[in-house]
Design an enzyme around this catalytic site. Structure first.
Site, short mmCIF file in Angstrom:
data_model
loop_
_atom_site.label_atom_id
_atom_site.label_comp_id
_atom_site.label_asym_id
_atom_site.label_seq_id
_atom_site.Cartn_x
_atom_site.Cartn_y
_atom_site.Cartn_z
N CYS A 87 7.18 42.32 1.21
CA CYS A 87 6.13 42.15 0.62
C CYS A 87 4.53 43.02 1.54
O CYS A 87 3.94 43.10 0.78
CB CYS A 87 5.82 40.25 0.38
N ASN A 136 13.52 38.47 -2.19
CA ASN A 136 13.50 39.98 -0.93
C ASN A 136 13.82 38.99 0.14
O ASN A 136 14.74 39.88 1.04
CB ASN A 136 12.39 40.41 -1.25
N GLU A 168 1.75 33.17 -2.00
CA GLU A 168 2.43 34.32 -1.82
C GLU A 168 2.75 35.32 -2.13
O GLU A 168 3.41 35.34 -2.62
CB GLU A 168 3.28 33.70 -1.06
P1 NAP Z 1 8.66 36.99 -9.22
O1 NAP Z 1 9.73 37.80 -10.27
O2 NAP Z 1 7.52 36.50 -9.75
O3 NAP Z 1 9.96 35.93 -9.01
C1 NAP Z 1 9.66 35.04 -7.53
C2 NAP Z 1 10.50 33.65 -8.55
O4 NAP Z 1 9.43 33.14 -9.59
C3 NAP Z 1 11.48 33.83 -9.29
O5 NAP Z 1 12.58 32.77 -8.76
C4 NAP Z 1 11.36 33.87 -10.76
O6 NAP Z 1 12.56 33.47 -10.90
C5 NAP Z 1 10.58 32.72 -10.89
N1 NAP Z 1 9.92 33.15 -11.90
C6 NAP Z 1 9.16 33.73 -13.12
N2 NAP Z 1 8.77 33.52 -14.12
C7 NAP Z 1 8.45 32.76 -13.63
C8 NAP Z 1 7.31 31.39 -14.34
N3 NAP Z 1 6.89 31.79 -15.41
N4 NAP Z 1 7.20 30.04 -13.91
C9 NAP Z 1 7.58 29.85 -12.34
N5 NAP Z 1 8.94 30.76 -11.90
C10 NAP Z 1 9.16 32.31 -12.68
O7 NAP Z 1 9.15 38.22 -7.70
P2 NAP Z 1 10.39 38.58 -7.45
O8 NAP Z 1 10.83 39.94 -8.11
O9 NAP Z 1 11.22 37.65 -7.37
O10 NAP Z 1 9.84 39.30 -5.84
C11 NAP Z 1 8.89 39.84 -5.19
C12 NAP Z 1 7.31 39.66 -5.47
O11 NAP Z 1 7.52 38.41 -4.11
C13 NAP Z 1 6.54 40.72 -5.21
O12 NAP Z 1 5.44 41.00 -5.23
C14 NAP Z 1 6.37 40.58 -3.62
O13 NAP Z 1 5.16 41.33 -2.90
C15 NAP Z 1 6.61 38.75 -3.39
N6 NAP Z 1 6.69 38.41 -2.11
C16 NAP Z 1 5.63 38.19 -1.03
C17 NAP Z 1 5.50 37.42 -0.36
C18 NAP Z 1 4.83 36.82 0.71
O14 NAP Z 1 5.25 35.85 1.65
N7 NAP Z 1 3.33 36.94 0.71
C19 NAP Z 1 7.19 37.61 0.69
C20 NAP Z 1 8.10 37.67 -0.64
C21 NAP Z 1 7.58 38.33 -1.70
P3 NAP Z 1 13.87 34.46 -11.63
O15 NAP Z 1 14.44 35.20 -10.98
O16 NAP Z 1 14.61 33.36 -12.52
O17 NAP Z 1 12.83 35.37 -12.76
#
Ligand code: NAP
Length: 473
Positions: free
Chosen positions: A281, A151, A247
């Protein structure tokens, strides 16, 4: 275009590639390399070999490299915004804002690189400690695995790579599969800025397969992860004794107290709820409005939301574009329908066309509905009423998440009460919870994560504190 892996200061081909599609137009943007386990191993080896060189590099040189990266971003800001906009379907206005923030993040990282230091320790404060001169130093932790979400593909990479390099570490970066190009672009900038080979490596492919190699490898000393709570929890539980910062997500809330100026407050809340289709987020998902002003608030809020323009992210005036995937459109629709079936009032939106979920406003939603208690990550907000500030604070805290919360009030006591009682990482008084500048400490409690970002705070997480004690004769 074929995007190869970036390992050890050079591009590396691999055997398979996936088609990266623009989430809005569904056109293919590039073929992206899928790293195999031996590619990930090569990236870790490169980072490990470069670790001593980075640790020995004087801080002014690390600062200069980071300053140069900020400069390249400034020169290519429009190109960078287009990359983000195309791979993430982020409206160009928002993508440009992200690039400006990314520049700030690298500038802050450059400044922090020059002021990493320890403190003296009064050893003689304890009996037996006399006759000693002691101080601490902060040393780089070594190889850091950085895993980032889709994002904020440039600024969240900056929040990991910036402080990691500032502190003299090396990095293996695994960006989200939907947004790899922003990460490769940054790697190119670091290379041009003179970062030693292997100090920053980028590997792309499935999160779970790459993640498993990173999590288990002993050479990796820390994992810095931003993403969903499910993946964060998995990483934490499977990464042994590595340092981990997480995060994660939230269902952020804002309180709107009686007697506030709605003309000022409502446009801010609309921004907080709908920027980048609610895929932030700290997007506002829950709005709690004092019962005296709730009817007026709802009417004016809906009028303001109706001004948002949906469409192609590359159009200059688009506010809302496609969600990141078709699956997310379907999930959002299902959650909204469930809430309505359970008695919520649908005041606006509620459906999608061409991958764009319409800005959606619900009222009087039960806290057990998924649109309220889970992270929706879509342009959906709900408005509920409260009678007293105690009740409003309880409603905000009735969540498994705790990233940031906001309160608009003219009553200083209500502001202070909220500051003390809200269970979150950051309380924004007279501001939306979606507010962030890149030097402030940022992170959550409960399922929203552990550890803090914000460059100075991330540097603390990414360094080891060493004590040095001289016994004087
Ligand atoms: P996501 O599906 O959890 O993916 C995040 C990253 O983790 C991607 O690079 C993903 O790779 C990787 N990943 C997936 N499965 C994994 C595993 N088993 N082991 C290690 N890495 C793995 O999250 P998203 O959909 O990209 O992002 C949205 C989420 O991020 C929301 O929950 C949002 O709130 C959170 N977020 C939090 C913050 C904060 O600062 N608190 C900021 C921004 C976003 P792939 O893409 O290849 O699956």
């Amino acid at each position: 275009m074929k995007q190869l892996l970036w390992i050890g200061g050079e591009y590396r081909a691999t055997t398979s590639y996936f088609e990266l599609k623009n989430p809005y137009s569904l056109e293919t943007i590039a073929d992206i390399a899928i790293a195999k386990p031996d590619d990930v191993d090569a990236a870790i080896s490169a980072a490990n070999q470069s670790a001593a060189k980075m640790a020995a590099m004087p801080s002014y040189q690390r600062a200069e490299i980071l300053e140069k990266v900020a400069g390249f971003l400034e020169e290519e800001r429009e190109e960078c915004a287009r990359v983000i906009s195309e791979e993430a379907a982020k409206p160009l206005k928002a993508a440009r804002a992200e690039v400006e923030r990314t520049i700030m993040t690298y500038k802050f990282a450059s400044q922090e690189a020059r002021r990493i230091h320890g403190e003296t320790v009064p050893m003689d404060a304890a009996p037996g400690g006399e006759g000693r001169l002691a101080f601490t130093v902060r040393e780089p932790i070594g190889v850091i695995a950085a895993i980032t979400p889709f994002n904020f593909p440039m600024n969240l990479v900056a929040h990991k790579v910036g402080p990691a390099i500032a502190a003299g570490n090396t990095v293996v970066l695994k960006p989200a599969s939907q947004t790899p190009l922003s990460a490769y672009k940054i790697a190119e900038f670091f290379h041009r800025a003179g970062l030693p080979e292997g100090a920053l490596n980028v590997v792309t492919g499935s999160g779970s397969s790459i993640g498993d190699v990173l999590i288990k490898d002993e050479r990796i000393k820390m994992i810095t992860f931003t993403g969903s709570p499910e993946v964060g929890k998995y990483i934490r539980e499977n990464s042994g004794l590595k340092r981990v910062t997480l995060e994660l997500g939230s269902n952020s809330a804002v309180i709107v107290d009686d007697k506030v100026n709605l003309e000022k407050v409502i446009p801010r809340i609309v921004t907080g709820a709908f920027s980048y289709q609610g895929q932030v987020c700290i997007s506002i998902q829950r709005v709690f409005v004092h019962e005296h002003i709730a009817d007026t608030f709802i009417e004016q809020f809906i009028n303001e939301v109706k001004k948002l323009k949906t469409g192609n992210p590359l159009n200059e005036n688009t506010d809302i574009s496609a969600l990141i995937s078709k699956g997310d459109v379907e999930r959002t629709k299902q959650w909204v329908d469930e809430a309505v079936a359970a008695g919520a009032g649908l005041k606006l939106g509620g459906d999608s066309s061409d991958g764009i979920f319409q800005p959606t406003v619900l009222v009087d939603v039960q806290s057990t509905e998924k649109v309220s208690c889970e992270e929706i990550f879509a342009p959906v907000v709900h408005i509920n009423r409260f009678k007293t500030m105690e009740e409003a604070i309880e409603l905000v805290n009735d969540s498994k998440y705790g990233l940031q919360a906001g309160i608009f009030t003219n009553d200083i006591h209500h502001g202070l009460q909220a500051a003390k009682k809200l269970e979150v990482g950051g309380v924004m008084i007279n501001e939306i919870p979606t507010f962030r500048v890149d030097q402030m400490p940022y992170g959550g409690v409960k399922l929203s994560g552990m550890g803090r970002e914000g460059v100075k705070y991330a540097v603390e997480e990414m360094t080891e504190l060493k004590l040095i004690s001289f016994k004087m004769e």
